[in-house]
Write a protein that holds these residues in place. Structure first.
Motif, PDB file in Angstrom:
ATOM      1  N   SER A  62       4.972  -3.351 -45.637  1.00  9.67           N
ATOM      2  CA  SER A  62       3.605  -3.029 -45.991  1.00  9.67           C
ATOM      3  C   SER A  62       3.183  -1.720 -46.623  1.00  9.67           C
ATOM      4  CB  SER A  62       2.752  -3.560 -44.960  1.00  9.67           C
ATOM      5  OG  SER A  62       2.854  -2.616 -43.940  1.00  9.67           O
ATOM      6  N   PRO A  63       2.556  -1.483 -47.548  1.00  5.42           N
ATOM      7  CA  PRO A  63       1.870  -0.192 -47.777  1.00  5.42           C
ATOM      8  C   PRO A  63       1.422   0.661 -46.770  1.00  5.42           C
ATOM      9  CG  PRO A  63       0.690  -1.735 -49.003  1.00  5.42           C
ATOM     10  CD  PRO A  63       1.624  -2.506 -48.151  1.00  5.42           C
ATOM     11  N   GLU A  64       1.853   2.091 -46.735  1.00  8.65           N
ATOM     12  CA  GLU A  64       1.342   2.892 -45.667  1.00  8.65           C
ATOM     13  C   GLU A  64      -0.267   3.102 -45.861  1.00  8.65           C
ATOM     14  OE1 GLU A  64       3.386   6.395 -44.457  1.00  8.65           O
ATOM     15  OE2 GLU A  64       5.310   5.505 -45.075  1.00  8.65           O
ATOM     16  N   ARG A  65      -1.041   3.310 -44.604  1.00  7.29           N
ATOM     17  CA  ARG A  65      -2.341   3.277 -44.687  1.00  7.29           C
ATOM     18  C   ARG A  65      -2.622   4.732 -44.716  1.00  7.29           C
ATOM     19  NH1 ARG A  65      -2.810  -1.628 -40.433  1.00  7.29           N
ATOM     20  NH2 ARG A  65      -2.177  -3.107 -42.026  1.00  7.29           N
ATOM     21  N   GLN A 119       5.888  -4.262 -41.225  1.00  7.00           N
ATOM     22  CA  GLN A 119       5.427  -2.932 -41.115  1.00  7.00           C
ATOM     23  C   GLN A 119       6.009  -2.097 -42.236  1.00  7.00           C
ATOM     24  OE1 GLN A 119       5.367  -1.210 -37.160  1.00  7.00           O
ATOM     25  NE2 GLN A 119       4.487  -2.928 -36.129  1.00  7.00           N
ATOM     26  N   LEU A 120       7.581  -2.274 -42.236  1.00  8.23           N
ATOM     27  CA  LEU A 120       8.100  -1.428 -43.105  1.00  8.23           C
ATOM     28  C   LEU A 120       7.659  -1.860 -44.582  1.00  8.23           C
ATOM     29  CD1 LEU A 120      11.529  -1.105 -41.643  1.00  8.23           C
ATOM     30  CD2 LEU A 120       9.897   0.787 -41.920  1.00  8.23           C
TER      31      LEU A 120
END
Length: 64
Positions: free
Chosen positions: A61-64, A58-59
């Motif tokens: 991956s790019p923020e959505r 989660q950290l």
């Protein structure tokens, strides 16, 4: 080799044998308990490893 056993020697050996059998039962039960605890600890560790991997993903991956 034959040996004559006195009643006292027989009683001592019988008592010692019973004590040792009881100790074996106790140690077997302790071993079973420790084995169950070890399995539970390993299971918890696997769960925590998966949870950490999920959080790391989660950290990363790019923020959505």
């Amino acid at each position: 080799m034959e040996a004559e056993w006195t009643e006292q020697a027989i009683q001592r050996i019988t008592a010692e044998s019973a004590t040792l059998r009881q100790r074996v039962r106790h140690l077997t039960a302790d071993n079973r308990t420790l084995d169950e605890r070890l399995k539970a600890a390993r299971s918890n560790l696997r769960f925590q490893d998966r949870r950490i991997a999920d959080l790391e993903a989660q950290l990363a991956s790019p923020e959505r």
